[in-house]
Design an enzyme around this catalytic site. Structure first.
Site, PDB file in Angstrom:
ATOM      1  N   HIS A  38       0.879  -1.187   0.000  1.00 30.00           N
ATOM      2  CA  HIS A  38       0.000   0.000   0.000  1.00 30.00           C
ATOM      3  C   HIS A  38       0.909   1.227   0.000  1.00 30.00           C
ATOM      4  CE1 HIS A  38      -3.500   2.316   0.462  1.00 30.00           C
ATOM      5  NE2 HIS A  38      -3.841   2.062   1.699  1.00 30.00           N
ATOM      6  N   HIS A  40      -2.593  -2.398 -10.101  1.00 25.95           N
ATOM      7  CA  HIS A  40      -3.532  -1.817  -9.145  1.00 25.95           C
ATOM      8  C   HIS A  40      -4.775  -2.679  -9.103  1.00 25.95           C
ATOM      9  CE1 HIS A  40      -5.915   1.144  -7.010  1.00 25.95           C
ATOM     10  NE2 HIS A  40      -4.768   1.715  -6.703  1.00 25.95           N
ATOM     11  N   ASP A  78       2.604   5.314  -7.213  1.00 26.16           N
ATOM     12  CA  ASP A  78       3.877   5.200  -6.505  1.00 26.16           C
ATOM     13  C   ASP A  78       5.089   5.080  -7.412  1.00 26.16           C
ATOM     14  OD1 ASP A  78       2.910   5.295  -3.867  1.00 26.16           O
ATOM     15  OD2 ASP A  78       2.104   3.286  -4.125  1.00 26.16           O
TER      16      ASP A  78
HETATM   17  N1  CMC Z   1       4.619  -7.011 -10.931  1.00 32.46           N
HETATM   18  C1  CMC Z   1       4.481  -8.208 -11.544  1.00 32.46           C
HETATM   19  N2  CMC Z   1       3.334  -8.876 -11.638  1.00 32.46           N
HETATM   20  C2  CMC Z   1       2.262  -8.320 -11.100  1.00 32.46           C
HETATM   21  C3  CMC Z   1       2.305  -7.069 -10.449  1.00 32.46           C
HETATM   22  C4  CMC Z   1       3.544  -6.402 -10.381  1.00 32.46           C
HETATM   23  N3  CMC Z   1       3.647  -5.223  -9.799  1.00 32.46           N
HETATM   24  N4  CMC Z   1       1.086  -6.738 -10.004  1.00 32.46           N
HETATM   25  C5  CMC Z   1       0.278  -7.760 -10.350  1.00 32.46           C
HETATM   26  N5  CMC Z   1       0.992  -8.720 -11.010  1.00 32.46           N
HETATM   27  C6  CMC Z   1       0.487  -9.947 -11.607  1.00 32.46           C
HETATM   28  C7  CMC Z   1       0.204 -10.993 -10.562  1.00 32.46           C
HETATM   29  O1  CMC Z   1       1.319 -11.834 -10.349  1.00 32.46           O
HETATM   30  C8  CMC Z   1      -0.949 -11.734 -11.192  1.00 32.46           C
HETATM   31  O2  CMC Z   1      -0.438 -12.580 -12.190  1.00 32.46           O
HETATM   32  P1  CMC Z   1      -1.038 -14.050 -12.418  1.00 32.46           P
HETATM   33  O3  CMC Z   1      -2.443 -13.811 -12.876  1.00 32.46           O
HETATM   34  O4  CMC Z   1      -0.169 -14.643 -13.461  1.00 32.46           O
HETATM   35  O5  CMC Z   1      -0.971 -14.737 -11.097  1.00 32.46           O
HETATM   36  C9  CMC Z   1      -1.738 -10.653 -11.885  1.00 32.46           C
HETATM   37  O6  CMC Z   1      -0.775  -9.632 -12.199  1.00 32.46           O
HETATM   38  C10 CMC Z   1      -2.858 -10.065 -11.043  1.00 32.46           C
HETATM   39  O7  CMC Z   1      -2.263  -9.541  -9.865  1.00 32.46           O
HETATM   40  P2  CMC Z   1      -2.904  -9.599  -8.425  1.00 32.46           P
HETATM   41  O8  CMC Z   1      -1.826  -9.762  -7.416  1.00 32.46           O
HETATM   42  O9  CMC Z   1      -4.041 -10.585  -8.423  1.00 32.46           O
HETATM   43  O10 CMC Z   1      -3.521  -8.145  -8.351  1.00 32.46           O
HETATM   44  P3  CMC Z   1      -4.066  -7.461  -7.054  1.00 32.46           P
HETATM   45  O11 CMC Z   1      -5.198  -6.646  -7.484  1.00 32.46           O
HETATM   46  O12 CMC Z   1      -4.292  -8.447  -5.962  1.00 32.46           O
HETATM   47  O13 CMC Z   1      -2.830  -6.570  -6.582  1.00 32.46           O
HETATM   48  C11 CMC Z   1      -1.375  -4.792  -6.251  1.00 32.46           C
HETATM   49  C12 CMC Z   1      -2.741  -5.223  -6.754  1.00 32.46           C
HETATM   50  C13 CMC Z   1      -1.261  -3.272  -6.281  1.00 32.46           C
HETATM   51  C14 CMC Z   1      -1.195  -5.256  -4.762  1.00 32.46           C
HETATM   52  C15 CMC Z   1      -0.293  -5.459  -7.128  1.00 32.46           C
HETATM   53  O14 CMC Z   1      -0.443  -5.036  -8.465  1.00 32.46           O
HETATM   54  C16 CMC Z   1       1.119  -5.174  -6.623  1.00 32.46           C
HETATM   55  O15 CMC Z   1       1.610  -5.904  -5.749  1.00 32.46           O
HETATM   56  N6  CMC Z   1       1.802  -4.119  -7.180  1.00 32.46           N
HETATM   57  C17 CMC Z   1       3.099  -3.750  -6.707  1.00 32.46           C
HETATM   58  C18 CMC Z   1       2.959  -2.957  -5.425  1.00 32.46           C
HETATM   59  C19 CMC Z   1       2.447  -1.553  -5.684  1.00 32.46           C
HETATM   60  O16 CMC Z   1       2.907  -0.860  -6.589  1.00 32.46           O
HETATM   61  N7  CMC Z   1       1.507  -1.133  -4.831  1.00 32.46           N
HETATM   62  C20 CMC Z   1       0.952   0.226  -4.893  1.00 32.46           C
HETATM   63  C21 CMC Z   1      -0.485   0.244  -5.283  1.00 32.46           C
HETATM   64  S1  CMC Z   1      -1.051   1.871  -5.700  1.00 32.46           S
HETATM   65  C22 CMC Z   1      -1.005   2.750  -4.245  1.00 32.46           C
HETATM   66  C23 CMC Z   1      -2.017   2.347  -3.264  1.00 32.46           C
HETATM   67  O17 CMC Z   1      -3.229   2.376  -3.573  1.00 32.46           O
HETATM   68  O18 CMC Z   1      -1.607   2.007  -2.147  1.00 32.46           O
END
Ligand code: CMC
Length: 439
Positions: free
Chosen positions: A279, A318, A374
């Site tokens: 986050h 996201h 971010d």
């Molecule tokens: N790098 C590589 N792969 C990713 C990433 C990433 N940053 N984000 C998602 N994926 C992949 C993930 O592995 C999954 O692949 P598969 O379907 O093959 O398993 C697919 O994309 C869907 O991802 P998810 O984890 O199910 O998506 P989510 O909605 O649960 O997670 C997130 C959202 C923001 C936690 C995630 O994208 C992430 O960890 N990003 C990096 C951390 C980040 O930048 N966070 C800041 C968010 S914006 C500020 C805020 O609101 O706090």
């Protein structure tokens, strides 16, 4: 239930969903309101009278609305973000953080006199009790400033015990003003503590962002004069972080606040949620990642590691935006403005190349992974002279107005009760206690 339905599923003007329980053959009609069905309606679906009824299972709230809200609108597919209906692009360009905070809290843009009064109130409540300083001094020299912020904002509830009277509108408003005005003071004290420098008292002549810069960086000069371009960039960053509907930290504020605890304690929960790397900690993680990559040559190997699932491309992806995060675009522009003052950080080159390569790569395209807020914000914070540990703290300052607006909305929402999810129990039952010697 037997009611005639049209092809569109409408019953007497109400849209409904027809569900057949194949266990019993019974059919149920559930009203659809705002494209949503009430989870409690499903409880009527039972096998027999002793049955609890159907529940929904939704870990991480992937498809569950927990409230009605008029604070922030997001269309993740189209990359739209609006506070109280106003597009983020217009607010970032034409408004100020304090005006946006007013908008979020009050629901409408202020008249000039209202804005003046609001600014006066926020500016004149920036000081904290002297004991807060001593409380801060109790932390180790290298304490993470986010941990210090989390503890000190929670501690404010002990300085303002009347804040517990959350039903009293006037007292409630006082805490709203105090929270928005004192967050930068607590944040700056945490920063100065890490530096081993004396805490700087607020300067009421300066703007919200200008005063924060003064509390961070003032040394021996009689009056600190912030560079107006940096002051403006920081103000824009606060605007961009001000609210983001039901994200992890806002849900934490609402969930903890639903117990009717005082707002300082509820906001402390928000700070705690924001501390996590997925986050508010993501901007810190982005900068560490960029430093680790170091040069453009190392990007392909890094991207391969991400695709192999060995690591994440921080600052990308996201839960809601499956298109460009509109905040990322505004920040990218602000980075350029700030670098005009501070000189270019070579990591910007790594970041822009990384973005370009990722946006052309099938892995990221297929998963709709775009830069989020971010990805570039850390570069600005670093250019402003902040250590990475301060990044989530800056996020928390901006987000406070949103947390508070959402908290106020929850207090006035007659449908809200104490947050209390259900579970699917997977453990053992009715076991007999085994004395230690027989295990
Ligand atoms: N790098 C590589 N792969 C990713 C990433 C990433 N940053 N984000 C998602 N994926 C992949 C993930 O592995 C999954 O692949 P598969 O379907 O093959 O398993 C697919 O994309 C869907 O991802 P998810 O984890 O199910 O998506 P989510 O909605 O649960 O997670 C997130 C959202 C923001 C936690 C995630 O994208 C992430 O960890 N990003 C990096 C951390 C980040 O930048 N966070 C800041 C968010 S914006 C500020 C805020 O609101 O706090």
């Amino acid at each position: 239930m037997s009611t005639e339905t049209t092809a569109a599923g409408e019953v007497a003007g109400t849209q409904t969903l027809t569900i057949t329980d194949n266990r019993t053959g019974r059919t149920y009609e559930v009203p659809i309101e705002d494209g949503t069905v009430r989870a409690t309606e499903l409880r009527k679906i039972k096998v027999d009278d002793d049955d609890f009824g159907i529940m929904t299972y939704d870990p991480a709230y992937m498809n569950t609305a927990s409230c009605r809200s008029s604070v922030t609108y997001i269309d993740g597919d189209r990359g739209i973000l609006e506070y109280r209906g106003y597009p983020i692009e217009q607010l970032a360009e034409q408004s100020s953080y304090l005006e946006v905070a007013y908008l979020l809290v009050h629901g409408e843009l202020p008249q000039q006199a209202q804005l003046d009064e609001w600014t006066h109130q926020i500016t004149t409540h920036t000081f904290v009790h002297e004991n807060v300083k001593e409380f801060m001094q109790g932390f180790r020299y290298d304490a993470h400033p986010m941990g210090m912020l989390l503890a000190s904002v929670g501690a404010l509830s002990t300085f303002y015990p009347e804040a517990a009277q959350i039903k009293d509108e006037e007292l409630r408003y006082m805490q709203v003003v105090r929270l928005i005005s004192k967050m930068p003071t607590l944040a700056a004290f945490a920063y100065r503590h890490n530096k081993g420098m004396p805490y700087v008292y607020p300067d009421n002549d300066l703007s919200y962002a200008g005063n924060f810069l003064s509390m961070l960086y003032k040394v021996a000069e009689l009056k600190y004069q912030p560079d107006p371009r940096l002051e403006h960039a920081l103000d824009v960053l606060f605007i961009l972080h001000a609210d983001h509907e039901q994200n992890c930290s806002t849900s934490a504020v609402r969930s903890v606040g639903s117990s009717q605890v005082d707002p300082y304690s509820a906001v402390a929960a928000g700070v705690a949620a924001l501390y996590g790397p997925l986050h508010g900690g993501a901007n810190e993680a982005v900068l560490r990642m960029l430093r680790r990559i170091g040069t453009v040559d190392n990007i392909p190997a890094f991207i391969e590691g991400v695709k192999a699932g060995e690591e994440r491309l921080m600052g990308f992806g996201h839960r809601v935006y499956k298109n460009f995060d509109p905040r990322a675009k505004i920040i990218k522009k602000a980075v350029e403005d700030v670098f005009e003052v501070t000189g270019k950080n070579p990591l910007l080159h790594v970041a822009t190349e990384l973005e370009k390569i990722a946006l052309e790569d099938e892995y990221f395209i297929a998963r709709k992974l775009y830069p989020n807020v971010d990805f570039y914000s850390g570069l600005i914070y670093e250019a402003l002279g902040m250590p990475v540990e301060m990044f989530p703290v800056l996020f928390a300052i901006g987000r406070t107005s949103g947390w508070i607006a959402q908290w106020l909305e929850m207090i006035d929402d007659s449908e809200q009760k104490i947050a209390r999810p259900r579970q699917i129990y997977t453990g053992g039952r009715g076991l007999d206690y085994v004395p230690m010697a027989q295990r």
